[in-house]
Design an enzyme around this catalytic site. Sequence first.
Site, short mmCIF file in Angstrom:
data_model
loop_
_atom_site.label_atom_id
_atom_site.label_comp_id
_atom_site.label_asym_id
_atom_site.label_seq_id
_atom_site.Cartn_x
_atom_site.Cartn_y
_atom_site.Cartn_z
N GLY A 142 50.24 -8.19 -4.81
CA GLY A 142 48.90 -7.64 -5.03
C GLY A 142 47.85 -8.35 -4.22
N PRO A 146 40.75 -1.76 -4.11
CA PRO A 146 40.15 -0.45 -3.82
C PRO A 146 39.02 -0.52 -2.80
CG PRO A 146 40.52 -0.67 -6.17
CD PRO A 146 40.85 -2.00 -5.57
N GLY A 351 60.04 22.15 18.30
CA GLY A 351 59.21 23.32 18.08
C GLY A 351 58.89 23.50 16.61
N GLU A 375 49.57 -3.53 6.32
CA GLU A 375 49.88 -4.81 6.97
C GLU A 375 49.01 -5.01 8.22
OE1 GLU A 375 52.13 -6.65 5.42
OE2 GLU A 375 53.27 -5.20 4.25
#
Length: 396
Positions: A142, A146, A351, A375
């Site tokens: 972590g 935000p 395509g 990263e």
Amino acid sequence: MAVSSKLPPFDPADPLGIDDLLDPEDLAIRDTVRAWAADRVLPYVAEWYEKGELPGIRDLARELGGIGALGMSLDGYGCAGASAVQYGLACLELEAADSGIRSLVSVQGSLAMYAIHRFGSEEQKHAWLPSMASGDVIGCFGLTEPDHGSDPGAMRTYAKRDGGDWVLNGRKMWITNGSVAGVAVVWAQTDDGIRGFVVPTDSGGFSAPEIKHKWSLRASVTSELVLDDVRLPAGAVLPEVVGLKGPLGCLSHARYGIVWGAMGAARASFESAVAYAKTREQFGRPIGGFQLTQAKLADMAVELHKGILLAHHLGRRMDAGRLRPEQVSFGKLNNVREAIEICRTARTILGANGISLEYPVMRHATNLESVLTYEGTVEMHQLVLGKALTGLDAFR
């Protein structure tokens, strides 16, 4: 001594002969990971991607632990102790299947496990690393918030001392593995600077709602981490680092794996384009026989194998203890950027079929849009190199 003039045959799969740089153990590890991905990921990943889920992630993690892919470049505590090049080869093969699988391994080994291995106490290492290496415990990392992605030093997550404990409050965003993790390494501001904390995810006040509606890394678990008065004992803090050098050191290790992994996505898309060009007929012959298609394939092959050679060079430097963060930025910037271009060019060769999940090209292209950002964005790595080249800091 006379040197034989007989040259080995040209290998379209290895036009530069890079395999000659690998020893038998390197090749065995690569083949093991490739076979696992071919059996356990490739037959199902298009469906996972379409549904936006990664079912059985805990079983996959245990299987990856069983082949030594989790924390594989770390020593001791149940980790494989593989070389940096061997770890890179594993990342390439995993991302050739899907970026989400490589992200699972990168976050587990190069971020969460690496942080504990590099900066943790012996008690923390023994408590977590063996079960993480086996895949019995999944970890997450972590850092991003935000409102603070490229500027982690401005993070708002805060840890305060309360007697002998720490109390954490804050939010983290775009966290791979978050909703299935048994442990989170969380970085937070403290009165003494930024510190890392080993947070069991069953701690009171911790939650990890999964992020939905993604159009990239759909076969991957991505979450928000919510920390509301999460109380931790004093021994939860990583004792060996204070400041941003902790999380940034972890990110550098993870970025190295991305340098290799991006070339796996590029290789899968390139191989799909070559196979398609040899069988798809227009105007009475295979499109691979037309000059424009051959020019595209040649340019793709050049960038693909240059990128693999660059990754190998950086891996040898890491194994020698000589790899600088600026060199990792060089590799991440080049290889992800070129991998996306290879995928886009492959799409033009296929395509309309290029957008179908029957082929891997669009899936890899959309995944790489996330890899390009996480990263460290393109712009951040450009500025890292710009500062290294000029000695002038453009970040502030």
